[in-house]
Design a protein around this motif. Sequence first.
Motif, short mmCIF file in Angstrom:
data_model
loop_
_atom_site.label_atom_id
_atom_site.label_comp_id
_atom_site.label_asym_id
_atom_site.label_seq_id
_atom_site.Cartn_x
_atom_site.Cartn_y
_atom_site.Cartn_z
N TYR A 225 69.07 -62.30 -13.67
CA TYR A 225 70.10 -63.78 -14.13
C TYR A 225 70.51 -63.25 -15.79
O TYR A 225 69.75 -62.70 -16.43
N VAL A 226 71.51 -64.12 -16.16
CA VAL A 226 72.32 -63.87 -17.10
C VAL A 226 72.51 -65.31 -18.29
O VAL A 226 72.86 -66.33 -17.05
N TYR A 227 71.81 -65.39 -18.90
CA TYR A 227 71.14 -67.05 -19.89
C TYR A 227 72.50 -66.56 -21.30
O TYR A 227 72.81 -65.86 -22.00
N PHE A 228 72.51 -67.83 -21.31
CA PHE A 228 73.73 -67.98 -22.20
C PHE A 228 73.61 -69.23 -23.19
O PHE A 228 73.31 -70.38 -22.08
N ASP A 229 73.70 -70.04 -24.28
CA ASP A 229 73.63 -71.36 -24.78
C ASP A 229 75.12 -71.84 -25.07
O ASP A 229 75.52 -71.13 -25.75
N CYS A 230 75.05 -73.13 -24.41
CA CYS A 230 76.68 -73.75 -24.75
C CYS A 230 76.83 -75.03 -25.63
O CYS A 230 75.62 -75.75 -24.72
N SER A 231 77.82 -75.27 -25.92
CA SER A 231 78.18 -76.42 -26.71
C SER A 231 79.57 -76.87 -25.37
O SER A 231 80.16 -76.62 -25.38
N THR A 232 79.40 -78.77 -25.00
CA THR A 232 80.02 -78.40 -24.02
C THR A 232 80.23 -80.65 -24.39
O THR A 232 79.69 -80.77 -24.67
N VAL A 233 81.38 -80.18 -23.52
CA VAL A 233 81.69 -81.81 -23.87
C VAL A 233 82.34 -81.93 -21.98
O VAL A 233 82.99 -81.60 -21.85
N LYS A 234 82.27 -83.29 -22.05
CA LYS A 234 82.52 -84.03 -20.91
C LYS A 234 84.48 -84.03 -20.55
O LYS A 234 85.31 -84.03 -21.09
N LYS A 235 85.19 -83.35 -19.49
CA LYS A 235 86.63 -82.62 -19.37
C LYS A 235 87.21 -84.21 -20.16
O LYS A 235 86.93 -84.81 -18.96
#
Length: 399
Positions: A225-235
């Motif tokens: 498994y590869v893990y990452f913290d992401c900042s996202t917004v609604k498309k």
Amino acid sequence: MKRMICLMIIVIVVMCGCQNDKKIITENRFIENQDNQYMYSDVWYGTTLQHSSDGYYFLKDNFLYFIDEKDMSVYPLCNKADCLHDRETDESKRQGCNAYITGDYLPAEQKIQYYNNSIYYIDNTKIETEGLILKRLDIDTQRTESVYTVKTMFIDDWIIHRGYFYYAQSVITTQDSDGKEKAETGSAVYRVDLEDNSNVQCISSFDKMGLDLQQTENLQAYGNYVYFDCSTVKKGTDILDSDNSSFQDKRYVYDIEKDKCYCLADKVRGDSPTFCGYYNDKIIYLSGGNCIYTCDLNGENTKKLFDYDKRYYGYNIFTDGKYIYFEEMEKKQGIYYVFDGGGKVLNRVEIPFIIDPQLPYDENYIVRFIEDNSTLQIVSKKDIATSKNLTASAIYNFS
């Protein structure tokens, strides 16, 4: 006779093939020499320390050093007899040292990864004309080669894990003729086959989730498994709008074997989980209250590991895989409470220097550059569960 010669040739070919076979072990545990060394990685300041079967590699000011675990001696990784290494004052000769890592770095950008008897790093000297070049330094031959070029001027993070180079491409912000900022929404997480760099795959399926990825941090891997913290917004929303109600910071996971990316924070039980590391080949995390939870590496099968006393609220909680640590953050820095997996407090210990930013390190040593006196210092963790005070030893002076 001819038959015997043919058989000998076949045996030699088969043996050479076996020696060159770089078979990846796909078990869901940490495999030394092939897996991402997450325990030395920090979100903000890169990864300047890596471990091999016989010692540590440490990067400082473009020079790569080896720490021999037999006697803790330290020396630049260069076999040139007439080389002064980091003591050289002539800049052109300094760059000719085999231990010199090419690149014009800020301290936060210095990062190395150990994999299959090689050190990987990013060379940014041709950033404006070509991009960022992943390079590989063979430790035995001390020869460097280019592995892959990321045609961009900035990436958020990168790791090497189980035969692949993973990197997170960042959102690029530009200005139009009126000075108005515009964000390119091409941010994504990719993986590149180290043996065939034409094999490039986008592993972050945020389009399918209806999201735009803005930024990725804390890229690390464990098992399959590869893990990452992401900042996202609604498309479809403005990624630069600070009032965007769809803005979220969450942890995601990519399942290597199933080729699937999903939100780990939504998979585990509990609200707004805080992930603390890997313990007994599982994830441990916090989710409200005074309880540590554990779950499988894919986020399934959540169980309560143990409750802890409310006096430890606000402590920084992490693990090196052997013990679970509670770091005192307000009263006195450098104080650690050592817990076992059942929630028993084994020790209250004082570390001789502040580990900032906090890293779990491995279960054997803490290796830290002390800026005040420009020394590399090391602390043995052998007695961390029993001794009240640990002693640091200076093993190299950079001045």
